[in-house]
Design a protein around this motif. Structure first.
Motif, PDB file in Angstrom:
ATOM      1  N   ILE A  74      42.190  52.782  36.085  1.00 56.04           N
ATOM      2  CA  ILE A  74      41.486  51.901  36.726  1.00 56.04           C
ATOM      3  C   ILE A  74      42.326  50.654  37.729  1.00 56.04           C
ATOM      4  O   ILE A  74      41.773  50.626  39.080  1.00 56.04           O
ATOM      5  N   PHE A  75      43.378  50.302  37.083  1.00 52.64           N
ATOM      6  CA  PHE A  75      44.425  49.377  37.844  1.00 52.64           C
ATOM      7  C   PHE A  75      44.784  50.153  38.946  1.00 52.64           C
ATOM      8  O   PHE A  75      45.221  49.730  40.077  1.00 52.64           O
ATOM      9  N   LYS A  99      47.184  40.826  54.155  1.00 47.97           N
ATOM     10  CA  LYS A  99      48.363  40.297  53.564  1.00 47.97           C
ATOM     11  C   LYS A  99      47.981  40.069  52.148  1.00 47.97           C
ATOM     12  O   LYS A  99      48.969  40.771  51.362  1.00 47.97           O
ATOM     13  N   VAL A 100      47.015  39.477  51.798  1.00 46.96           N
ATOM     14  CA  VAL A 100      46.493  39.308  50.621  1.00 46.96           C
ATOM     15  C   VAL A 100      46.226  40.744  49.862  1.00 46.96           C
ATOM     16  O   VAL A 100      46.384  40.986  48.651  1.00 46.96           O
ATOM     17  N   LEU A 101      45.458  41.533  50.533  1.00 47.35           N
ATOM     18  CA  LEU A 101      45.127  42.661  50.104  1.00 47.35           C
ATOM     19  C   LEU A 101      46.198  43.778  49.737  1.00 47.35           C
ATOM     20  O   LEU A 101      46.377  44.438  48.904  1.00 47.35           O
ATOM     21  N   PHE A 133      50.075  45.912  45.495  1.00 49.36           N
ATOM     22  CA  PHE A 133      51.294  46.112  44.571  1.00 49.36           C
ATOM     23  C   PHE A 133      51.227  45.491  43.610  1.00 49.36           C
ATOM     24  O   PHE A 133      51.784  46.154  42.384  1.00 49.36           O
ATOM     25  N   MET A 134      50.275  44.257  43.093  1.00 49.75           N
ATOM     26  CA  MET A 134      50.278  43.894  41.991  1.00 49.75           C
ATOM     27  C   MET A 134      49.351  44.912  40.863  1.00 49.75           C
ATOM     28  O   MET A 134      49.664  44.764  39.806  1.00 49.75           O
ATOM     29  N   PHE A 135      48.391  45.289  41.508  1.00 52.42           N
ATOM     30  CA  PHE A 135      47.659  46.112  40.650  1.00 52.42           C
ATOM     31  C   PHE A 135      48.446  47.494  40.262  1.00 52.42           C
ATOM     32  O   PHE A 135      48.336  47.943  39.132  1.00 52.42           O
ATOM     33  N   CYS A 153      43.511  49.346  47.545  1.00 57.05           N
ATOM     34  CA  CYS A 153      44.141  48.151  48.492  1.00 57.05           C
ATOM     35  C   CYS A 153      45.063  48.379  49.406  1.00 57.05           C
ATOM     36  O   CYS A 153      44.972  47.853  50.552  1.00 57.05           O
ATOM     37  N   LEU A 154      45.985  49.179  48.716  1.00 60.67           N
ATOM     38  CA  LEU A 154      47.080  49.658  49.717  1.00 60.67           C
ATOM     39  C   LEU A 154      46.684  50.440  50.898  1.00 60.67           C
ATOM     40  O   LEU A 154      47.130  50.422  52.064  1.00 60.67           O
TER      41      LEU A 154
END
Length: 99
Positions: free
Chosen positions: A65-66, A31-33, A38-40, A73-74
């Motif tokens: 990079i971001f 979940k955190v990943l 999404f944040m990155f 991550c996604l």
């Protein structure tokens, strides 16, 4: 569709899933990943907007990079196995931590 995405993401997922050693998995890691992904990605879009607004091409390096970090991550969050998720979290339950 999932098989096609797994085939496309295999260069990222294969090293994580084929690593040796035990792993500890928690559903909150996945979940955190996903949230971090999404944040990155969002940070990449915001960086692109302001970089283009300021007409600074050098500002696109952090965007790459971001956004790249967010995509990884996604991919691991949605397509990866439990082992891949725990290895991305740098699970420390491996042989070099034995006394």
């Amino acid at each position: 569709m999932k098989n096609l995405l797994l085939k496309l993401a295999s260069p990222i997922l294969t090293p994580l899933e084929n690593s040796e050693g035990d792993f500890e998995y928690s559903p909150t890691h996945r979940k955190v990943l996903k949230i971090m992904g999404f944040m990155f990605i969002s940070l990449g879009f915001v960086g692109t907007y302001f970089s283009l607004l300021a007409n600074q091409i050098a500002g696109l390096l952090p965007v790459v990079i971001f956004a790249g970090t967010g995509v990884v991550c996604l991919i691991v969050g949605y397509l990866g196995s439990d082992k891949a998720v725990s290895k991305l979290w740098r699970n420390r339950n491996e042989t070099y931590h034995k006394k």
